[in-house]
Design an enzyme around this catalytic site. Structure first.
Site, PDB file in Angstrom:
ATOM      1  N   TYR A 149      -9.331 -12.352  -6.686  1.00 11.91           N
ATOM      2  CA  TYR A 149      -8.736 -11.926  -7.954  1.00 11.91           C
ATOM      3  C   TYR A 149      -8.957 -12.978  -9.044  1.00 11.91           C
ATOM      4  CZ  TYR A 149      -6.543  -8.008  -5.603  1.00 11.91           C
ATOM      5  OH  TYR A 149      -6.339  -6.850  -4.916  1.00 11.91           O
ATOM      6  N   ARG A 188       0.852  -1.178   0.000  1.00 12.23           N
ATOM      7  CA  ARG A 188       0.000   0.000   0.000  1.00 12.23           C
ATOM      8  C   ARG A 188       0.890   1.231   0.000  1.00 12.23           C
ATOM      9  NH1 ARG A 188      -1.942  -3.775   3.659  1.00 12.23           N
ATOM     10  NH2 ARG A 188      -4.032  -4.600   3.198  1.00 12.23           N
ATOM     11  N   ARG A 240      -0.878  -2.209  -6.940  1.00 16.38           N
ATOM     12  CA  ARG A 240      -1.022  -3.326  -5.981  1.00 16.38           C
ATOM     13  C   ARG A 240      -1.854  -4.443  -6.595  1.00 16.38           C
ATOM     14  NH1 ARG A 240      -1.030  -4.701  -0.452  1.00 16.38           N
ATOM     15  NH2 ARG A 240      -3.025  -5.407   0.398  1.00 16.38           N
ATOM     16  N   LYS A 273      -2.545  -1.782   7.320  1.00 15.56           N
ATOM     17  CA  LYS A 273      -3.994  -1.685   7.495  1.00 15.56           C
ATOM     18  C   LYS A 273      -4.506  -2.771   8.434  1.00 15.56           C
ATOM     19  CE  LYS A 273      -8.243  -1.735   4.727  1.00 15.56           C
ATOM     20  NZ  LYS A 273      -8.781  -1.856   3.346  1.00 15.56           N
ATOM     21  N   HIS A 290      -2.820  -9.351   2.791  1.00 20.21           N
ATOM     22  CA  HIS A 290      -4.263  -9.518   2.924  1.00 20.21           C
ATOM     23  C   HIS A 290      -4.556 -10.257   4.225  1.00 20.21           C
ATOM     24  CE1 HIS A 290      -4.995  -9.219  -1.690  1.00 20.21           C
ATOM     25  NE2 HIS A 290      -5.083  -8.046  -1.113  1.00 20.21           N
ATOM     26  N   HIS A 322      -2.876   1.964  -5.846  1.00 18.23           N
ATOM     27  CA  HIS A 322      -3.600   0.733  -5.533  1.00 18.23           C
ATOM     28  C   HIS A 322      -3.795  -0.131  -6.775  1.00 18.23           C
ATOM     29  CE1 HIS A 322      -5.295  -1.143  -1.988  1.00 18.23           C
ATOM     30  NE2 HIS A 322      -6.244  -1.664  -2.748  1.00 18.23           N
TER      31      HIS A 322
END
Length: 199
Positions: free
Chosen positions: A170, A36, A138, A63, A161, A135
């Protein structure tokens, strides 16, 4: 969510082709680490393990509040080493004693995408239809890593994640990726043209 916005390898190469110096290093790090933007700008030189090829991302900078050691390629490590100045504290120093701001990175990516001709803008709304952001880089890391055959659990650990299901989205959202991965490896039965199947 029915689609994931990302750049394929050609899009990444187009971005890199118009970037130099610090701008190029920003692109390399965002894409190579899949991190990030906030994690990148708060990276200190002391977080980088040049010997083992990792950048330590402390829990208070993530995060998910989980520490991780993100793998970084030798090419990116070399670019980092070549950019360093004596006594440098931050990977991307700001104008004052602090680090580069996320807004500066956003503006940098936006400008480079326009220069590379991959920032599509609608003349009517003057809004980007395919906004290239940190992003998006990413997302591009995850998608292209999947295409390269990197196992999903390893990608999850790399990008941080919290849940494996997030990384798996994805492949679920972009079924073309699954098809291309199977086709790339030539998965399927051998040539059965000379055989008949009785049911």
């Amino acid at each position: 969510m029915d689609s994931i916005k990302y750049l394929d390898s050609m899009g990444i190469e187009s971005l890199l082709s118009v970037a130099e110096g610090r701008d190029r290093l920003i692109l390399l790090c965002l894409y190579d680490l899949g991190c990030r933007v906030g994690e990148l700008v708060t990276t200190r030189i002391s977080d980088i393990d040049f010997h083992n090829g990792f950048i330590r991302i402390q829990s208070n900078r993530t995060k998910t509040r989980h520490f991780r050691a993100a793998r970084v390629s030798q090419g990116t490590l070399q670019a980092i080493q070549e950019s360093l100045q004596p006594g440098q504290e931050w990977l991307f120093p700001g104008r004052s004693s602090g680090h580069l701001s996320t807004k500066t990175v956003l503006r940098t990516i936006d400008r480079l995408a326009e220069e590379a001709g991959i920032q599509e803008v609608s003349p009517r709304q003057k809004l980007s239809r395919k906004k290239v952001t940190p992003h998006i880089l990413r997302h591009s890391h995850v998608v292209n890593a999947l295409m390269a055959g990197v196992p999903v659990p390893m990608i999850q650990k790399q990008v941080g994640h919290k849940r494996l299901s997030t990384t798996e989205i994805y492949a679920t959202v972009a079924p073309a990726l699954v098809k291309e991965a199977y086709d790339l490896h030539g998965f399927g039965p051998a040539d059965l043209s000379g055989y008949s199947v009785n049911i």
